[in-house]
Design an enzyme around this catalytic site. Sequence first.
Site, PDB file in Angstrom:
ATOM      1  N   SER A   1     -13.620   1.717  -0.027  1.00 58.25           N
ATOM      2  CA  SER A   1     -13.107   1.896   1.330  1.00 58.25           C
ATOM      3  C   SER A   1     -13.374   3.305   1.820  1.00 58.25           C
ATOM      4  O   SER A   1     -13.333   4.264   1.038  1.00 58.25           O
ATOM      5  CB  SER A   1     -11.603   1.623   1.365  1.00 58.25           C
ATOM      6  OG  SER A   1     -11.057   1.871   2.642  1.00 58.25           O
TER       7      SER A   1
ATOM      8  N   ARG B   1      -9.093  -3.642  11.448  1.00 57.54           N
ATOM      9  CA  ARG B   1      -9.059  -3.589  12.910  1.00 57.54           C
ATOM     10  C   ARG B   1      -9.090  -4.968  13.563  1.00 57.54           C
ATOM     11  O   ARG B   1      -8.327  -5.205  14.512  1.00 57.54           O
ATOM     12  CB  ARG B   1     -10.218  -2.737  13.427  1.00 57.54           C
ATOM     13  CG  ARG B   1     -10.045  -1.234  13.206  1.00 57.54           C
ATOM     14  CD  ARG B   1     -11.158  -0.454  13.874  1.00 57.54           C
ATOM     15  NE  ARG B   1     -11.014   0.990  13.686  1.00 57.54           N
ATOM     16  CZ  ARG B   1     -11.628   1.688  12.733  1.00 57.54           C
ATOM     17  NH1 ARG B   1     -12.419   1.064  11.876  1.00 57.54           N
ATOM     18  NH2 ARG B   1     -11.449   2.998  12.648  1.00 57.54           N
TER      19      ARG B   1
ATOM     20  N   GLN C   1       0.853  -1.185   0.000  1.00 53.97           N
ATOM     21  CA  GLN C   1       0.000   0.000   0.000  1.00 53.97           C
ATOM     22  C   GLN C   1       0.886   1.231   0.000  1.00 53.97           C
ATOM     23  O   GLN C   1       1.858   1.303   0.760  1.00 53.97           O
ATOM     24  CB  GLN C   1      -0.910   0.000   1.236  1.00 53.97           C
ATOM     25  CG  GLN C   1      -1.739   1.267   1.414  1.00 53.97           C
ATOM     26  CD  GLN C   1      -1.005   2.355   2.188  1.00 53.97           C
ATOM     27  OE1 GLN C   1      -0.131   2.068   3.002  1.00 53.97           O
ATOM     28  NE2 GLN C   1      -1.342   3.606   1.929  1.00 53.97           N
TER      29      GLN C   1
ATOM     30  N   GLY D   1     -14.276  -2.310   5.603  1.00 54.05           N
ATOM     31  CA  GLY D   1     -15.121  -1.446   6.407  1.00 54.05           C
ATOM     32  C   GLY D   1     -16.212  -2.163   7.157  1.00 54.05           C
ATOM     33  O   GLY D   1     -17.238  -2.519   6.573  1.00 54.05           O
ATOM     34  N   GLY D   2     -16.000  -2.409   8.442  1.00 56.90           N
ATOM     35  CA  GLY D   2     -17.040  -2.959   9.293  1.00 56.90           C
ATOM     36  C   GLY D   2     -17.289  -4.443   9.165  1.00 56.90           C
ATOM     37  O   GLY D   2     -18.244  -4.953   9.751  1.00 56.90           O
TER      38      GLY D   2
ATOM     39  N   ARG E   1     -17.003  -7.975  10.230  1.00 60.99           N
ATOM     40  CA  ARG E   1     -16.642  -8.582  11.510  1.00 60.99           C
ATOM     41  C   ARG E   1     -16.965 -10.073  11.591  1.00 60.99           C
ATOM     42  O   ARG E   1     -16.548 -10.731  12.557  1.00 60.99           O
ATOM     43  CB  ARG E   1     -17.374  -7.862  12.662  1.00 60.99           C
ATOM     44  CG  ARG E   1     -17.035  -6.381  12.790  1.00 60.99           C
ATOM     45  CD  ARG E   1     -15.588  -6.189  13.195  1.00 60.99           C
ATOM     46  NE  ARG E   1     -15.232  -4.782  13.345  1.00 60.99           N
ATOM     47  CZ  ARG E   1     -14.659  -4.056  12.394  1.00 60.99           C
ATOM     48  NH1 ARG E   1     -14.373  -4.610  11.211  1.00 60.99           N
ATOM     49  NH2 ARG E   1     -14.352  -2.785  12.605  1.00 60.99           N
TER      50      ARG E   1
ATOM     51  N   LYS F   1      -7.371   2.215  -3.949  1.00 60.27           N
ATOM     52  CA  LYS F   1      -8.091   2.060  -2.679  1.00 60.27           C
ATOM     53  C   LYS F   1      -8.664   3.398  -2.199  1.00 60.27           C
ATOM     54  O   LYS F   1      -7.950   4.395  -2.140  1.00 60.27           O
ATOM     55  CB  LYS F   1      -7.146   1.499  -1.618  1.00 60.27           C
ATOM     56  CG  LYS F   1      -7.756   1.306  -0.229  1.00 60.27           C
ATOM     57  CD  LYS F   1      -6.731   0.698   0.721  1.00 60.27           C
ATOM     58  CE  LYS F   1      -7.274   0.486   2.114  1.00 60.27           C
ATOM     59  NZ  LYS F   1      -7.475   1.760   2.842  1.00 60.27           N
TER      60      LYS F   1
ATOM     61  N   TYR G   1       1.072   5.755  -0.345  1.00 57.36           N
ATOM     62  CA  TYR G   1       0.619   7.122  -0.564  1.00 57.36           C
ATOM     63  C   TYR G   1       1.668   7.765  -1.466  1.00 57.36           C
ATOM     64  O   TYR G   1       2.866   7.636  -1.197  1.00 57.36           O
ATOM     65  CB  TYR G   1       0.552   7.907   0.740  1.00 57.36           C
ATOM     66  CG  TYR G   1      -0.288   7.309   1.826  1.00 57.36           C
ATOM     67  CD1 TYR G   1      -1.666   7.477   1.849  1.00 57.36           C
ATOM     68  CD2 TYR G   1       0.304   6.575   2.861  1.00 57.36           C
ATOM     69  CE1 TYR G   1      -2.437   6.943   2.873  1.00 57.36           C
ATOM     70  CE2 TYR G   1      -0.454   6.042   3.891  1.00 57.36           C
ATOM     71  CZ  TYR G   1      -1.828   6.230   3.885  1.00 57.36           C
ATOM     72  OH  TYR G   1      -2.584   5.697   4.895  1.00 57.36           O
TER      73      TYR G   1
ATOM     74  N   ARG H   1     -11.945   6.939   8.782  1.00 53.57           N
ATOM     75  CA  ARG H   1     -10.933   7.833   9.353  1.00 53.57           C
ATOM     76  C   ARG H   1     -10.640   9.037   8.467  1.00 53.57           C
ATOM     77  O   ARG H   1      -9.778   9.845   8.788  1.00 53.57           O
ATOM     78  CB  ARG H   1      -9.642   7.046   9.598  1.00 53.57           C
ATOM     79  CG  ARG H   1      -9.812   5.938  10.611  1.00 53.57           C
ATOM     80  CD  ARG H   1      -8.760   4.845  10.396  1.00 53.57           C
ATOM     81  NE  ARG H   1      -7.543   5.074  11.123  1.00 53.57           N
ATOM     82  CZ  ARG H   1      -7.253   4.535  12.315  1.00 53.57           C
ATOM     83  NH1 ARG H   1      -8.127   3.754  12.914  1.00 53.57           N
ATOM     84  NH2 ARG H   1      -6.101   4.769  12.900  1.00 53.57           N
TER      85      ARG H   1
END
Length: 354
Positions: free
Chosen positions: A243, A300, A129, A277-278, A280, A221, A131, A248
């Site tokens: 994403s 996460r 990844q 994203g989310g 779980r 992304k 930047y 954030r």
Amino acid sequence: MGDPGGSWLAGLPARAAGSMSTPLREYVEHGSGASVTAGEATQAWGRLRLHPHVLRDVTDVDPSVALLGRTSRAPFGVAPTSLQKAVHPDGEVATARATAAAGAVMVVSSNAGSTFADIAATGVTWWLQVYLPSDRTLAGPLLDRAVEAGAAAVVLTVDTPVVATWHPTQALIWDVADPAWTRVNFGPGHDDQPGSEKALDLGPHDIDWLRDRTGLPVVVKGVLRGDDARRCVQAGAAAVWVSTHGGRQLDRSVSTADALPDVRAAVGEEAEVYVDGGVRSGLDVLTALAAGADAVFVGRPVLHALVDGEAGVARWHAALLDETVEAMRLAGCRTPADTRELLPDARQERPHPL
């Protein structure tokens, strides 16, 4: 086999919190602004309703997918996250070992605290990844190191021209973090050079530049719109990644669950589509596949599991795969491709500009 019932997965955040300092825990969990987008991410998957098949032979279920020409034994992988060495001393190497054993893909943050060579030595399939800085030439050495170490793709993050504001209750993690925990793959003095700040002028041309510079497929992304996804594909992207940066960046952004179908419809089968994203649970993975994703990436929860090192991440992989296979069986799906019929309204073709 993983843990039945998903109780271990559901309890990960609470168990991890007890092992993290307050600055680290707040860094891992925070969203930007009022955390509207971060807070809605998981519930957004729960709003979607599936149309399961019955009378299907689900004796043999194959959850594997092909990502950029390589097989992943799971339809999910590890998203890029920073400060893994702050979570556990083995950091990215522990995550990579567990991910290699699971036969999945790991995306490595450019801010990683482990060297590309050490990560690659685990045998994991990994993508870098990045930047891009204002002075693109400053990205060259990092890209060269990644290519030399065997990165299989480059993931360009495009939703972070600046880092969104958030408000920790104690010290900002970067003010107390050991410098050895991050950015070890950059050359000395990189951050002090003029032009090293994040680029404010990213454009489709950067996709083509990255592909030519590295010889690797480029994944974009941070895409939440169908028209932007088309521009990425037209510029040569091999995949687009839906994403919100874990909620954030721009707060009040649409959830990835809601954005995904439009992106899939705009791209069609011209490029692969990923989402994070989310996510779980295995049911979330199934729902994301049904909504248009070729694969799901998770951030996460991997950090939560990494509190227990390689063993924790391995347990996370096994538990999530078990849940995913169970959900596929209950939905009458033998392969991820079968999930495309579970949300009949999610993939309606929409006209798009050429």
